[in-house]
Design a protein around this motif. Sequence first.
Motif, PDB file in Angstrom:
ATOM      1  N   ILE A   1      -3.082   6.027  -6.022  1.00  0.00           N
ATOM      2  CA  ILE A   1      -3.246   6.779  -4.777  1.00  0.00           C
ATOM      3  C   ILE A   1      -4.506   6.322  -4.041  1.00  0.00           C
ATOM      4  CG2 ILE A   1      -3.737   9.064  -3.822  1.00  0.00           C
ATOM      5  CD1 ILE A   1      -1.929  10.232  -5.985  1.00  0.00           C
ATOM      6  N   TYR A   2      -5.571   6.129  -4.799  1.00  0.00           N
ATOM      7  CA  TYR A   2      -6.822   5.638  -4.181  1.00  0.00           C
ATOM      8  C   TYR A   2      -6.616   4.268  -3.541  1.00  0.00           C
ATOM      9  CZ  TYR A   2     -11.551   3.760  -3.814  1.00  0.00           C
ATOM     10  OH  TYR A   2     -12.701   3.187  -3.359  1.00  0.00           O
TER      11      TYR A   2
ATOM     12  N   SER B   1       3.744   9.402 -10.115  1.00  0.00           N
ATOM     13  CA  SER B   1       3.124   9.458 -11.438  1.00  0.00           C
ATOM     14  C   SER B   1       2.509  10.821 -11.694  1.00  0.00           C
ATOM     15  CB  SER B   1       2.054   8.361 -11.570  1.00  0.00           C
ATOM     16  OG  SER B   1       2.621   7.081 -11.429  1.00  0.00           O
TER      17      SER B   1
ATOM     18  N   HIS C   1       0.830  -1.207   0.000  1.00  0.00           N
ATOM     19  CA  HIS C   1       0.000   0.000   0.000  1.00  0.00           C
ATOM     20  C   HIS C   1       0.871   1.266   0.000  1.00  0.00           C
ATOM     21  CE1 HIS C   1      -3.340  -2.624   0.529  1.00  0.00           C
ATOM     22  NE2 HIS C   1      -2.951  -3.032   1.720  1.00  0.00           N
TER      23      HIS C   1
ATOM     24  N   GLY D   1      -3.793   2.918  -2.596  1.00  0.00           N
ATOM     25  CA  GLY D   1      -2.862   3.023  -1.465  1.00  0.00           C
ATOM     26  C   GLY D   1      -3.524   3.552  -0.215  1.00  0.00           C
ATOM     27  N   VAL D   2      -4.329   4.606  -0.354  1.00  0.00           N
ATOM     28  CA  VAL D   2      -5.001   5.213   0.798  1.00  0.00           C
ATOM     29  C   VAL D   2      -6.047   4.274   1.394  1.00  0.00           C
ATOM     30  CG1 VAL D   2      -6.515   7.094   1.535  1.00  0.00           C
ATOM     31  CG2 VAL D   2      -4.560   7.575   0.040  1.00  0.00           C
TER      32      VAL D   2
ATOM     33  N   LYS E   1       2.238   1.652  -3.534  1.00  0.00           N
ATOM     34  CA  LYS E   1       1.235   2.159  -4.460  1.00  0.00           C
ATOM     35  C   LYS E   1       1.016   3.655  -4.261  1.00  0.00           C
ATOM     36  CE  LYS E   1      -1.410  -2.017  -5.547  1.00  0.00           C
ATOM     37  NZ  LYS E   1      -2.745  -2.667  -5.546  1.00  0.00           N
ATOM     38  N   LEU E   2       1.007   4.085  -2.999  1.00  0.00           N
ATOM     39  CA  LEU E   2       0.833   5.501  -2.720  1.00  0.00           C
ATOM     40  C   LEU E   2       2.006   6.309  -3.275  1.00  0.00           C
ATOM     41  CD1 LEU E   2      -0.988   7.561  -1.339  1.00  0.00           C
ATOM     42  CD2 LEU E   2       0.290   7.179   0.777  1.00  0.00           C
TER      43      LEU E   2
ATOM     44  N   GLY F   1      -2.087   6.955 -11.987  1.00  0.00           N
ATOM     45  CA  GLY F   1      -1.608   7.565 -10.753  1.00  0.00           C
ATOM     46  C   GLY F   1      -2.729   7.810  -9.759  1.00  0.00           C
ATOM     47  N   ILE F   2      -3.847   8.315 -10.249  1.00  0.00           N
ATOM     48  CA  ILE F   2      -5.008   8.563  -9.378  1.00  0.00           C
ATOM     49  C   ILE F   2      -5.510   7.257  -8.780  1.00  0.00           C
ATOM     50  CG2 ILE F   2      -7.417   9.311  -9.360  1.00  0.00           C
ATOM     51  CD1 ILE F   2      -6.611  11.381 -11.493  1.00  0.00           C
TER      52      ILE F   2
ATOM     53  N   GLY G   1       1.776   6.385  -7.068  1.00  0.00           N
ATOM     54  CA  GLY G   1       0.720   7.279  -7.518  1.00  0.00           C
ATOM     55  C   GLY G   1       1.144   8.737  -7.454  1.00  0.00           C
ATOM     56  N   ILE G   2       1.788   9.099  -6.342  1.00  0.00           N
ATOM     57  CA  ILE G   2       2.262  10.478  -6.175  1.00  0.00           C
ATOM     58  C   ILE G   2       3.338  10.800  -7.205  1.00  0.00           C
ATOM     59  CG2 ILE G   2       3.510  12.029  -4.626  1.00  0.00           C
ATOM     60  CD1 ILE G   2       2.106  10.587  -2.294  1.00  0.00           C
TER      61      ILE G   2
END
Length: 249
Positions: free
Chosen positions: A242-243, A109, A99, A245-246, A102-103, A238-239, A106-107
């Motif tokens: 982030i989703y 990206s 996780h 990961g969070v 992935k976060l 990327g979005i 995402g950031i």
Amino acid sequence: MDISYFHFFLVAIPVVLIVGISKAGFGGGLGVVGVPAMTLIMGPVEAAAILLPVLCFMDLFGVQKFWRQWNVPAARLLIPSAMAGIALGTLTFAYMNEHVLKLILGILSLAFVANTLRKPTQSGRQGSAIAGRFWGTVTGYTSFVAHAGGPPVNMYLLPLRLPKTEYVATTVLFFAVVNYVKLIPYYFLDQLYTEHLFKSLILLPFAYLGVILGVFLHTRVSDKVFYQLCYAFLAVVGIKLIYDGVTGF
């Protein structure tokens, strides 16, 4: 063919083609696409391990094409700093979970996409040593974690406003050294085992095809069109990362 392999190649082949085309024909900045896109079907650590030998294979062609056309002062500043970043990534590897990765991906990206809107403000002069060492270290770390060194290294190189060929050659040399050095900790962290290497091997012909297409398309396709499509794709991925990961915490 096992359905998992079908899904793997359905995603991995286009990813490798895009990265190969980018490296050989458009400056290589879209290497950051690889791991985020492949996390749609597998974990980020596995994706990074499979892609590393493929990237090393591509780097051979890039170094040959741009031999001795790189900016020597920038390379001398960035490469040793990147080694420190790789060491940091190796030491913190055990503390990274899916996780978190992935976060971070995402950031990175979205940061890479946002960086394309940033206009150079300097006039070709060499950047400061402090900035070079800082961004070189960050690049080494992000490259180790997810082959996502494009955004931070561009934070240093783009403001220098190097001639296009010199800029591309510098990034090619830099990432070739970084990727081959990363093979050492990846091996000792047991990431280059047989199944990963088997998948990497199967992808090599597509990596070569991507390089050939990149050379062919270099003067035939607008950089702007190619990158706009890929940036849009990367922003969506990327979005989602982030989703994921969070929400995974």
